[in-house]
Design a protein around this motif. Structure first.
Motif, PDB file in Angstrom:
ATOM      1  N   LYS A 198       0.851  -1.187   0.000  1.00 35.34           N
ATOM      2  CA  LYS A 198       0.000   0.000   0.000  1.00 35.34           C
ATOM      3  C   LYS A 198       0.884   1.232   0.000  1.00 35.34           C
ATOM      4  N   LEU A 199       0.627   2.141  -0.921  1.00 37.15           N
ATOM      5  CA  LEU A 199       1.385   3.380  -0.986  1.00 37.15           C
ATOM      6  C   LEU A 199       0.902   4.352   0.087  1.00 37.15           C
ATOM      7  N   ASN A 200       1.806   5.183   0.564  1.00 33.01           N
ATOM      8  CA  ASN A 200       1.420   6.231   1.505  1.00 33.01           C
ATOM      9  C   ASN A 200       0.603   7.297   0.785  1.00 33.01           C
ATOM     10  N   ALA A 201      -0.005   8.175   1.558  1.00 33.62           N
ATOM     11  CA  ALA A 201      -0.876   9.201   0.985  1.00 33.62           C
ATOM     12  C   ALA A 201      -0.155  10.099  -0.011  1.00 33.62           C
ATOM     13  N   ASP A 202       1.175  10.256   0.158  1.00 33.15           N
ATOM     14  CA  ASP A 202       1.935  11.119  -0.748  1.00 33.15           C
ATOM     15  C   ASP A 202       2.208  10.464  -2.094  1.00 33.15           C
ATOM     16  N   MET A 203       1.927   9.181  -2.227  1.00 35.65           N
ATOM     17  CA  MET A 203       2.082   8.399  -3.464  1.00 35.65           C
ATOM     18  C   MET A 203       3.534   8.192  -3.889  1.00 35.65           C
ATOM     19  N   ILE A 204       4.487   8.674  -3.100  1.00 33.12           N
ATOM     20  CA  ILE A 204       5.896   8.521  -3.472  1.00 33.12           C
ATOM     21  C   ILE A 204       6.686   7.798  -2.393  1.00 33.12           C
ATOM     22  N   SER A 205       5.987   7.162  -1.463  1.00 34.30           N
ATOM     23  CA  SER A 205       6.662   6.404  -0.415  1.00 34.30           C
ATOM     24  C   SER A 205       5.767   5.253   0.026  1.00 34.30           C
ATOM     25  N   CYS A 206       6.380   4.291   0.715  1.00 36.89           N
ATOM     26  CA  CYS A 206       5.632   3.145   1.223  1.00 36.89           C
ATOM     27  C   CYS A 206       6.440   2.496   2.337  1.00 36.89           C
ATOM     28  N   ASP A 207       5.787   1.657   3.117  1.00 29.79           N
ATOM     29  CA  ASP A 207       6.447   0.916   4.189  1.00 29.79           C
ATOM     30  C   ASP A 207       6.857  -0.441   3.623  1.00 29.79           C
ATOM     31  N   THR A 208       8.143  -0.593   3.299  1.00 33.67           N
ATOM     32  CA  THR A 208       8.595  -1.831   2.653  1.00 33.67           C
ATOM     33  C   THR A 208       8.513  -3.043   3.586  1.00 33.67           C
ATOM     34  N   SER A 209       8.342  -2.803   4.894  1.00 32.58           N
ATOM     35  CA  SER A 209       8.182  -3.932   5.818  1.00 32.58           C
ATOM     36  C   SER A 209       6.803  -4.564   5.689  1.00 32.58           C
ATOM     37  N   LYS A 210       5.900  -3.882   4.968  1.00 35.07           N
ATOM     38  CA  LYS A 210       4.543  -4.383   4.809  1.00 35.07           C
ATOM     39  C   LYS A 210       4.270  -4.914   3.401  1.00 35.07           C
ATOM     40  N   ILE A 211       5.326  -5.217   2.664  1.00 33.05           N
ATOM     41  CA  ILE A 211       5.172  -5.798   1.334  1.00 33.05           C
ATOM     42  C   ILE A 211       4.657  -7.230   1.450  1.00 33.05           C
ATOM     43  N   THR A 212       3.670  -7.561   0.647  1.00 35.75           N
ATOM     44  CA  THR A 212       3.173  -8.932   0.549  1.00 35.75           C
ATOM     45  C   THR A 212       3.670  -9.531  -0.758  1.00 35.75           C
ATOM     46  N   SER A 213       4.259 -10.720  -0.691  1.00 34.78           N
ATOM     47  CA  SER A 213       4.770 -11.397  -1.879  1.00 34.78           C
ATOM     48  C   SER A 213       4.110 -12.756  -2.040  1.00 34.78           C
ATOM     49  N   PHE A 214       3.792 -13.107  -3.252  1.00 31.08           N
ATOM     50  CA  PHE A 214       3.172 -14.399  -3.535  1.00 31.08           C
ATOM     51  C   PHE A 214       3.416 -14.718  -5.010  1.00 31.08           C
ATOM     52  N   LYS A 215       3.120 -15.937  -5.404  1.00 26.03           N
ATOM     53  CA  LYS A 215       3.337 -16.346  -6.792  1.00 26.03           C
ATOM     54  C   LYS A 215       2.188 -17.218  -7.262  1.00 26.03           C
ATOM     55  N   PRO A 216       1.234 -16.620  -7.976  1.00 23.32           N
ATOM     56  CA  PRO A 216       0.155 -17.431  -8.546  1.00 23.32           C
ATOM     57  C   PRO A 216       0.732 -18.455  -9.538  1.00 23.32           C
ATOM     58  N   GLU A 217       0.031 -19.543  -9.725  1.00 28.50           N
ATOM     59  CA  GLU A 217       0.482 -20.559 -10.668  1.00 28.50           C
ATOM     60  C   GLU A 217       0.646 -19.953 -12.061  1.00 28.50           C
ATOM     61  N   GLY A 218       1.808 -20.141 -12.650  1.00 33.64           N
ATOM     62  CA  GLY A 218       2.075 -19.628 -13.987  1.00 33.64           C
ATOM     63  C   GLY A 218       2.597 -18.208 -14.021  1.00 33.64           C
ATOM     64  N   TYR A 219       2.595 -17.519 -12.890  1.00 32.75           N
ATOM     65  CA  TYR A 219       3.015 -16.106 -12.870  1.00 32.75           C
ATOM     66  C   TYR A 219       4.480 -15.951 -13.278  1.00 32.75           C
ATOM     67  N   ASN A 220       4.746 -14.967 -14.139  1.00 29.25           N
ATOM     68  CA  ASN A 220       6.124 -14.596 -14.431  1.00 29.25           C
ATOM     69  C   ASN A 220       6.382 -13.117 -14.178  1.00 29.25           C
ATOM     70  N   GLU A 221       5.548 -12.237 -14.764  1.00 33.77           N
ATOM     71  CA  GLU A 221       5.822 -10.798 -14.660  1.00 33.77           C
ATOM     72  C   GLU A 221       4.590  -9.999 -15.079  1.00 33.77           C
ATOM     73  N   GLY A 222       4.768  -8.665 -15.102  1.00 33.72           N
ATOM     74  CA  GLY A 222       3.750  -7.769 -15.641  1.00 33.72           C
ATOM     75  C   GLY A 222       2.416  -7.782 -14.940  1.00 33.72           C
ATOM     76  N   PRO A 223       2.353  -7.644 -13.601  1.00 35.20           N
ATOM     77  CA  PRO A 223       1.045  -7.642 -12.939  1.00 35.20           C
ATOM     78  C   PRO A 223       0.234  -6.407 -13.305  1.00 35.20           C
ATOM     79  N   PHE A 224      -1.091  -6.601 -13.349  1.00 32.34           N
ATOM     80  CA  PHE A 224      -1.984  -5.470 -13.593  1.00 32.34           C
ATOM     81  C   PHE A 224      -3.291  -5.726 -12.846  1.00 32.34           C
ATOM     82  N   MET A 225      -3.804  -4.686 -12.192  1.00 33.25           N
ATOM     83  CA  MET A 225      -4.992  -4.807 -11.359  1.00 33.25           C
ATOM     84  C   MET A 225      -6.135  -3.954 -11.908  1.00 33.25           C
TER      85      MET A 225
END
Length: 326
Positions: free
Chosen positions: A181-208
């Motif tokens: 989640k990005l901070n309100a300023d949109m130019i920073s974030c808390d890297t300790s709160k990064i969530t990582s996962f790998k869907p089956e078949g995933y390689n790159e280029g995520p889009f939401m």
């Protein structure tokens, strides 16, 4: 007329009609004559967006082995079919102090009356800010937002998503998908709160994207140099997951002369349940993973909310937007 003659004529008529039907069917599924690309020249990893009744594409400049591009450009259109080159919006050697080469796969979001441009530079993710979608964009940090080596896989292919409540999220990653989640300023974030996962078949280029309360996380499978490069997706009730992969519903893949179709983005026409997908394919003819071209096509959902397979041989029609929608 004899009985045998009558039978012969019926057989002949059936064969003629059969051949005619086959010819019509063959024409309808012609895989040897793909539509022209949306942008002239070689551009890849297109990020498509809409701001103030105008569409924009932010691509990677292609055409060098090892993807050694140094600049980012912007293209604009009022109807999705006629595109204007708005010029260079970020020049790594000129505008950055921490990276000079490998300008890849950007994305853009708007908030706080500003435009935030996230991009890959030398396998780091940076952010730049502008007052207009066409820039000029400036580096507010003087360093990467997400540095290379922070996590497993490559720190590339950012995607910024702003939810209905104004919360903003950054997705990225080759080898695994990361989201924070990005901070309100949109130019920073808390890297300790990064969530990582790998869907089956995933390689790159995520889009939401979000449609009718459901979150669709899309990504590219295989390697961009592989003719099998293609797009899959998973859904969730939260932008952070967990995500369930849609089995049997590939979003997009090559066919016939179209090869390496992937690394996409999606845009919704403001005020309508009408969606379009931008993606790249190997340049036609004689393209490869370093010479790719950008295409745009309509994307549909079925009655159950599944994304229907995109027709890479479709004929895109000009799009009209409602006046006053942003």
């Amino acid at each position: 007329m004899s009985y045998s003659t009558s039978i012969l004529r019926k057989i002949t008529t059936t064969l003629v009609l059969g051949f005619a039907a086959a010819a019509v069917n063959a024409q309808s599924i012609d895989t040897l004559h793909a539509p022209a690309p949306a942008l002239p020249g070689v551009y890849a990893d297109p990020n498509i967006a809409v701001f103030n009744n105008k569409f924009y594409i932010y691509p990677t400049t292609d055409g060098t082995e090892g993807w050694q591009s140094t600049q980012f450009s912007c293209w604009s259109s009022a109807n999705l079919t006629d595109w204007k080159n708005e010029g260079v919006i970020l020049d790594l050697p000129v505008d950055l102090t921490w990276a000079k080469v490998r300008a890849w796969a950007p994305t853009i979001a708007t908030k706080n009356n500003k435009y935030y441009y996230y991009y890959t530079a030398d396998v780091n993710i940076g952010v730049a800010v502008a007052d207009k979608p066409t820039g000029p964009f400036k580096d507010p940090l003087g360093k990467p937002l997400i540095r290379r080596g922070l996590l497993g896989g490559q720190m590339i292919d950012p995607m910024a998503f702003v939810d209905d409540d104004g919360s903003a999220y950054l997705y990225w990653g080759q080898g695994q998908c990361n989201v924070v989640k990005l901070n309100a300023d949109m130019i920073s974030c808390d890297t300790s709160k990064i969530t990582s996962f790998k869907p089956e078949g995933y390689n790159e280029g995520p889009f939401m994207i979000k449609r009718k309360g459901l979150y669709y996380l899309m990504w590219s499978e295989y390697d961009t140099r592989d003719p099998r490069y293609s797009i899959a997706y998973a859904t969730s009730k939260s932008p952070l997951g967990p995500f369930v992969k849609a089995v049997g519903h590939p979003v997009l893949k090559g066919k016939g002369v179209v090869k390496g179709a992937g690394h996409h983005s999606v845009v919704q026409v403001p005020g309508k349940d009408e969606w379009y997908i931008a993606y790249h394919r190997f340049k036609i003819p004689d393209g490869n993973g370093y010479n790719r071209e950008t295409c745009v096509e309509r994307m549909y959902f079925d009655a159950d909310g599944n994304i229907k397979p995109v027709d890479v041989f479709g004929k895109l029609k000009p799009v009209k937007m409602k006046a006053g929608k942003k």
